[in-house]
Design an enzyme around this catalytic site. Structure first.
Site, short mmCIF file in Angstrom:
data_model
loop_
_atom_site.label_atom_id
_atom_site.label_comp_id
_atom_site.label_asym_id
_atom_site.label_seq_id
_atom_site.Cartn_x
_atom_site.Cartn_y
_atom_site.Cartn_z
N SER A 1 39.56 5.47 20.27
CA SER A 1 40.67 6.36 19.98
C SER A 1 41.13 7.13 21.22
O SER A 1 41.61 6.56 22.18
CB SER A 1 40.26 7.31 18.85
OG SER A 1 41.36 8.07 18.39
N ASP B 1 48.10 8.52 20.83
CA ASP B 1 46.81 8.41 21.49
C ASP B 1 46.47 6.94 21.70
O ASP B 1 47.26 6.05 21.37
CB ASP B 1 45.72 9.15 20.72
CG ASP B 1 45.40 8.51 19.38
OD1 ASP B 1 46.26 7.79 18.84
OD2 ASP B 1 44.30 8.73 18.85
N ASP C 1 44.67 4.65 20.36
CA ASP C 1 44.67 3.65 19.29
C ASP C 1 45.82 3.83 18.32
O ASP C 1 45.92 3.11 17.33
CB ASP C 1 43.33 3.62 18.54
CG ASP C 1 43.14 4.80 17.61
OD1 ASP C 1 43.67 5.90 17.91
OD2 ASP C 1 42.45 4.65 16.58
N ASP D 1 46.78 6.18 16.13
CA ASP D 1 46.72 6.77 14.79
C ASP D 1 47.12 8.24 14.77
O ASP D 1 47.16 8.84 13.70
CB ASP D 1 45.35 6.56 14.14
CG ASP D 1 44.22 7.26 14.88
OD1 ASP D 1 44.47 7.90 15.93
OD2 ASP D 1 43.07 7.14 14.42
#
Length: 453
Positions: free
Chosen positions: A108, A247, A249, A251
């Site tokens: 992440s 960010d 990833d 999400d």
């Protein structure tokens, strides 16, 4: 008000999968291969479809993709490789292609040295606790390979990005047209780099990009939702209408308005709630970290505001328990169950753009409904997870700080579910008092940790 939060204890799984520094247990190739095998044994049934594997742009993703592939194949599970894809895109494709499960290789918002593994069910939802615990129990068993005729086969889904782009566009009013708007899109050199820019261009916007040249090592490095300074600078330099930062990833999302002000998850949650008043079942879910100003603003919309523990899995749990739809975190992780099965930075940004178009207002104008209380958070690094209220001197220090703060704010001390940190948050009416109390408490915890060590 004081709150101490200790995340649920598992051997490997945290609040967002398994995460750590690459090369250090458990984030090693041999463990990840065994994890793939264990997950295959618990989750997958060839009759119910293959398992999807997607990743962000970290260099270690190649290694762990191969390790998972080997473990799943050894368990007799077919695999579909997606390549670099946002976490919510993997969740969507797991559901859309009738897969048995989806696996995400990502840490992440963490730096490239870290990586992690998280799972989604075939419904695009994070796995429940009991399934994660079952996988952990399977990990304790010796790895046994199925007979050669039952080994899992691997295929690559080459049109995964296009499928996900079309899904994201389908989540908003098809009449929304962004022509005439100038946007800065910051992809954090992460998984949205080949998806977000063309998507917003297709909707008519003029797009200026940041963080779209991943090299395996620069993910989240001075760009993206966790470092909005670069986005702020570019928005001001180019005279853009607003900036959008994801960010690593994809999400979560943070925005910058045309005044250069940060629009965080609290602001975004309010904007989306106001845009969807009749479709969110009378309440919004935040977390213990959500600003008091957001709570008051949501109440001003004649909606209840509920707080879960920090972490999107806990928001999701409360949404399902209370039969609600909308929730989110200050960090920009927003869940709207009318749109998606998990937090989705791109879909969230599109919802905000939809509100801008429908209202004919700027992002700066839309966020004026929330008046934030001063808030200070300090992270104290720890060698291992510990209850801060078991440290000598800390309970007394917190009691003293509570007395000074009175009923004009709140104190939250919690262990992070994704990093080796104790987070100290103080919120109140006076910024100087908030800063002073947060610094004092963080210093007390750090001293207690040093003495304990």
């Amino acid at each position: 008000m004081r709150t101490a939060v200790i995340t649920r204890e598992r051997k490997y799984f945290g609040t967002d999968g398994i995460r750590g520094c690459v090369g250090e247990p458990p984030i090693t190739p041999d463990f990840v291969m065994k994890l793939g095998w264990a997950a295959g044994r618990i989750l997958a049934d060839r009759e119910k479809g293959p398992v999807m594997i997607g990743k962000d742009t970290r260099v270690s993703g190649y290694m762990f993709e191969s390790a998972l592939e080997a473990g799943l194949s050894a368990a007799g599970v077919d695999i579909r490789l997606l390549g670099p894809m946002p976490t919510p895109g993997i969740a969507f494709l797991a559901k859309n292609t009738r897969a048995q499960a989806g696996i995400v290789i990502s840490a992440s918002h963490n730096p490239f040295q870290d990586n992690g593994i998280k799972f989604f069910s075939g419904e695009g939802k994070k796995l429940p606790d009991e399934v994660e615990l079952a996988i952990e129990q399977e990990l304790e068993k010796p790895l046994q390979v199925v007979s050669p005729d039952k080994l899992g086969k691997v295929k690559r889904i080459v049109d995964a990005p296009r499928r996900y782009i079309e899904f994201c566009k389908s989540c908003i009013d098809p009449a929304v047209n962004l022509r005439g708007m100038k946007l800065v899109i910051d992809c954090a050199h992460g998984a949205t780099y080949h998806i977000a820019p063309p998507l917003f261009e297709e909707l008519g916007a003029e797009v200026i990009t940041l963080g779209v040249r991943p090299d395996g090592f620069n993910i989240n490095q001075d760009v993206g939702a966790t470092s909005p300074e670069a986005l702020h600078k570019k928005v001001m330099e180019t005279g853009a209408d607003l900036g959008i930062a994801f960010d690593g990833d994809g999400d979560r999302v943070i925005m910058i308005d045309n005044h250069g002000e940060i629009v965080d998850g609290d602001d975004i949650l309010f904007i989306i709630a106001r845009e969807n008043l009749t479709n969110i079942n009378g309440a919004v879910v935040g977390t213990l970290m959500s600003n008091l100003g957001l709570e008051k603003a949501i109440n001003g919309l004649q909606l209840d505001f509920l707080r879960s523990q920090v972490g999107d899995r806990y928001i999701m749990e409360m949404l399902y328990q209370k039969h609600l739809v909308l929730g989110g975190e200050t960090s920009g992780h927003i869940i709207n169950l009318k749109k998606t099965t998990t937090g989705d930075g791109i879909v969230t940004a599109l919802e905000v753009m939809e509100a801008i178009v429908h209202s004919s207002k700027t992002l700066h104008e839309l966020r004026q409904g929330v008046t934030k209380y001063p808030q200070k958070m300090i992270n104290v690094r720890v060698a291992q997870r510990v209850d801060p209220f078991q440290l000598n001197g800390v309970p007394d220090a917190v009691r003293q700080a509570e007395q000074e703060l009175g009923d004009r704010g709140r104190i939250l001390i919690r262990t992070s579910g994704t990093e080796p940190l104790i987070r100290v948050m103080v919120e109140g009416e006076e910024a100087s008092q908030v800063d002073q109390l947060a610094g004092k408490l963080a210093a007390e915890i750090e001293t207690a940790i040093n003495h304990a060590g």
